[in-house]
Structures are given as C-alpha cells and as structure tokens.
Design an enzyme around this catalytic site. Structure first.
Site, PDB file in Angstrom:
ATOM      1  N   GLN A  84      -5.589  -2.145   9.541  1.00  0.00           N
ATOM      2  CA  GLN A  84      -5.346  -3.448   8.916  1.00  0.00           C
ATOM      3  C   GLN A  84      -5.953  -4.575   9.758  1.00  0.00           C
ATOM      4  O   GLN A  84      -5.773  -4.617  10.976  1.00  0.00           O
ATOM      5  CB  GLN A  84      -3.824  -3.646   8.758  1.00  0.00           C
ATOM      6  CG  GLN A  84      -3.416  -4.903   8.015  1.00  0.00           C
ATOM      7  CD  GLN A  84      -3.770  -4.880   6.533  1.00  0.00           C
ATOM      8  OE1 GLN A  84      -3.754  -3.834   5.907  1.00  0.00           O
ATOM      9  NE2 GLN A  84      -4.098  -6.032   5.977  1.00  0.00           N
ATOM     10  N   LYS A 102       0.842  -1.210   0.000  1.00  0.00           N
ATOM     11  CA  LYS A 102       0.000   0.000   0.000  1.00  0.00           C
ATOM     12  C   LYS A 102       0.871   1.250   0.000  1.00  0.00           C
ATOM     13  O   LYS A 102       0.609   2.199  -0.726  1.00  0.00           O
ATOM     14  CB  LYS A 102      -0.930   0.002   1.215  1.00  0.00           C
ATOM     15  CG  LYS A 102      -2.067  -0.992   1.084  1.00  0.00           C
ATOM     16  CD  LYS A 102      -2.766  -1.255   2.395  1.00  0.00           C
ATOM     17  CE  LYS A 102      -3.715  -2.442   2.214  1.00  0.00           C
ATOM     18  NZ  LYS A 102      -4.072  -3.104   3.458  1.00  0.00           N
ATOM     19  N   ASP A 136     -12.017   1.935   3.724  1.00  0.00           N
ATOM     20  CA  ASP A 136     -12.227   0.482   3.717  1.00  0.00           C
ATOM     21  C   ASP A 136     -13.702   0.137   3.524  1.00  0.00           C
ATOM     22  O   ASP A 136     -14.045  -1.016   3.271  1.00  0.00           O
ATOM     23  CB  ASP A 136     -11.802  -0.062   5.092  1.00  0.00           C
ATOM     24  CG  ASP A 136     -10.736  -1.119   5.025  1.00  0.00           C
ATOM     25  OD1 ASP A 136     -10.380  -1.539   3.923  1.00  0.00           O
ATOM     26  OD2 ASP A 136     -10.264  -1.520   6.107  1.00  0.00           O
TER      27      ASP A 136
HETATM   28  N1  GUN Z   1      -6.801  -7.424   5.629  1.00  0.00           N
HETATM   29  C1  GUN Z   1      -6.929  -8.107   4.458  1.00  0.00           C
HETATM   30  N2  GUN Z   1      -7.673  -7.417   3.577  1.00  0.00           N
HETATM   31  C2  GUN Z   1      -8.031  -6.256   4.187  1.00  0.00           C
HETATM   32  C3  GUN Z   1      -8.799  -5.118   3.769  1.00  0.00           C
HETATM   33  O1  GUN Z   1      -9.319  -5.023   2.655  1.00  0.00           O
HETATM   34  N3  GUN Z   1      -8.938  -4.127   4.702  1.00  0.00           N
HETATM   35  C4  GUN Z   1      -8.389  -4.210   5.941  1.00  0.00           C
HETATM   36  N4  GUN Z   1      -8.580  -3.199   6.786  1.00  0.00           N
HETATM   37  N5  GUN Z   1      -7.668  -5.246   6.348  1.00  0.00           N
HETATM   38  C5  GUN Z   1      -7.489  -6.268   5.472  1.00  0.00           C
END
Ligand code: GUN
Length: 287
Positions: free
Chosen positions: A102, A58, A125
């Site tokens: 996350q 990211k 998200d």
């Molecule tokens: N962990 C795996 N995929 C995601 C996601 O799309 N968002 C978040 N916050 N955590 C994740």
C-alpha cells in the site's frame, strides 16, 4: 433555448459489483474443480487512516468473491530492508498469487525499490518496471488498477475513444502515465497536463474525455468541460475532514455526458481490477 443535457453520475459501485459477481463465479468454478482459492497479500506500513480504510475495503472485497487475503502490517518506523524482507517472504509463498504494497510508504523508503522487489508475476498493482515496460510496448501485463478501472468505465458507457481528444491532468506512475498509454492504445489523441501546463482550462475545454488525477480539490470547473464530455475524477483529498475530488461535480452537471463522483466512482472499480489481476495471476500460475 435547449434544456441542458442530463449528466449521468456514474455508479462505480454498481458497475464494480457486476464485475465482482463474474469474478466470484470464476473463483467458485476453481473451487468446484478442487483447486484452492486465489490469494491476495497486502502489505501496510504505518498507521495512515486512509490506507487502513482502503485495505479494509480490499479485504472485504476478496472475502465476498470467495478469494483469500493475507495482510502483513509493519510499523511506520520499519526500514526499507524490513519491507523488502516481507516482500521476499510473500514472493516465495506459493499460496500467494498477488502482492500489493500500500502506498504511500514512509519518506525514508524508496517506492521504486519496493516495486522492483515484487515478483512481476505477482505484481497485481502493475508497478514493477517490467509490467510498466510491457504496458509501454502494448504487451499483455498486469495493468495498474485505477487506469484499468477507468478504461472499463469508458467501455461500459460506450464512450468512443477512436480519434477522441483525451486530456489527462496528472503524470503519476500509478494513474496519469498508464491511463494516458491505455487511452493512446485505443487511438485517442492524448494530452498530458501537469502543474506547469499553460492554459489548462483551455486544453480541458477541447477534451472529449477528461481524466483528473492530480489531487487539487475541485480543480475542474463546469466551464472547463466541453458539452458531452466524459469526466473521470480520480482525486481524493481531505479538506477539513471532508473528502473532496479534483472535479467540481455539481458544477459539471449539464456540461458533461458522464461524471464519476469522488465517492463510489473510480474507487470501487480500482479494487475490482485488483481482484481481476489477482485472479489472472492465479490462473497464469496454473497454466
Ligand atoms: N494507494 C492508493 N492507491 C493505491 C494503489 O492503487 N496501489 C497501491 N499500492 N497503493 C495505493
């Protein structure tokens, strides 16, 4: 006998890069107009190697399109209040447009409490109940990134959704439920399957679009796939140190029209939708 039709293995990274180029141009136009860059904040709790690796992806993706990113890292022993305090600080920070905490979080922390603490306008998200509710009502909102990426893949491959049979395996709040809603909004007939579903293979054989988001390695076999179906593999499970998807990618060759591989398939599109949601949050804050 007819030869088996060729199955296209979707290059999710290539698609993601096309969209990121467009997002990079949008960011460059804001900078040229004298504005600051959009900024994504990511909160990581604990030292899960998979989460650390996602976060690295990211950070790199933000940088490549000229966006800012900040990280807040907490130890695995952090309490829910510790996490909520970090979210509160990011909510108040006018230089932060999007916040992602996350997942997974430590056992003792409620992911619902954390999702609810993020300001809905910064919830890139799409997990805040307000955004989830807007999605249910078909109203504009931040849509969860993996479901948004899946719909974009189907759109770019011109997979017809109107009246199509879509089968979704998995009913998580982050993938299964929202992708089912999005497919239904596009007039697909959606069947949501899960661990108690009877005759899963039989239902899958009726699917024009099959989304596997359940975390069971190589669950979907070639003979579960209707000829010409679009198969989307969201699962990533570590098996003896190797990452494995929910779909037997080799097995579906010659059955599916398209299949997303478990690496460089849906994953890069998820990150791209996160960038897109952050740019949208930034632009909304300018308005
Ligand atoms: N962990 C795996 N995929 C995601 C996601 O799309 N968002 C978040 N916050 N955590 C994740």
């Amino acid at each position: 006998m007819n030869p088996s039709p060729q199955t296209v293995v979707v290059d999710g990274l290539g698609l993601a890069q096309e969209i990121r180029k467009e997002l990079g141009e949008t960011v460059a136009a804001h900078l040229a107009a004298g504005r600051r860059a959009p900024c994504l904040a990511v909160v990581l709790v604990g030292d899960d190697p998979a989460s650390a690796s996602y976060i690295k992806g990211k950070r790199r993706a933000c940088k490549r399109i000229g966006m800012e990113s900040v990280e807040r890292t907490l130890p695995g022993t952090a309490s829910q209040d510790d996490i909520l305090a970090v979210v509160d600080e990011l909510n108040r920070n006018d230089g932060v447009d999007g916040i992602l905490v996350q997942l997974p979080l430590p056992e003792a922390v409620s992911p619902h409490a954390v999702a609810e603490a993020v300001l809905p306008a910064k919830d890139v998200d799409g997990l805040h109940p307000l955004n989830a509710g807007h999605l249910l009502h078909g109203q504009p909102c931040h849509v969860p990134c993996t479901p948004a990426g899946i719909l974009e893949i189907l759109r770019r491959f011109e997979i017809p959704l109107e009246g199509a049979n879509a089968v979704v395996i998995g009913r998580s709040a982050i993938v299964g439920k929202p992708v089912s809603l999005l497919l239904q909004q596009q007039n697909a007939t959606v069947t949501m399957c899960h661990s108690r579903t009877r005759d899963l293979a039989g239902l899958c054989r009726e699917a024009d679009i099959l989304v596997a988001a359940v975390g069971v390695p190589r669950l979907v076999k070639g003979d579960w796939v209707k000829p010409g179906a679009a198969v989307i593999d969201v699962g990533v499970t570590s098996v003896a140190g190797e990452l494995v998807g929910d779909v037997d990618t080799e097995g579906v060759q010659g059955h599916a029209k398209i299949v997303t591989p478990h690496r460089r398939g849906v994953g890069p599109m998820t990150i791209t939708m996160l960038l897109g949601n952050t740019v949208t949050a930034y632009e909304d804050s300018l308005a």
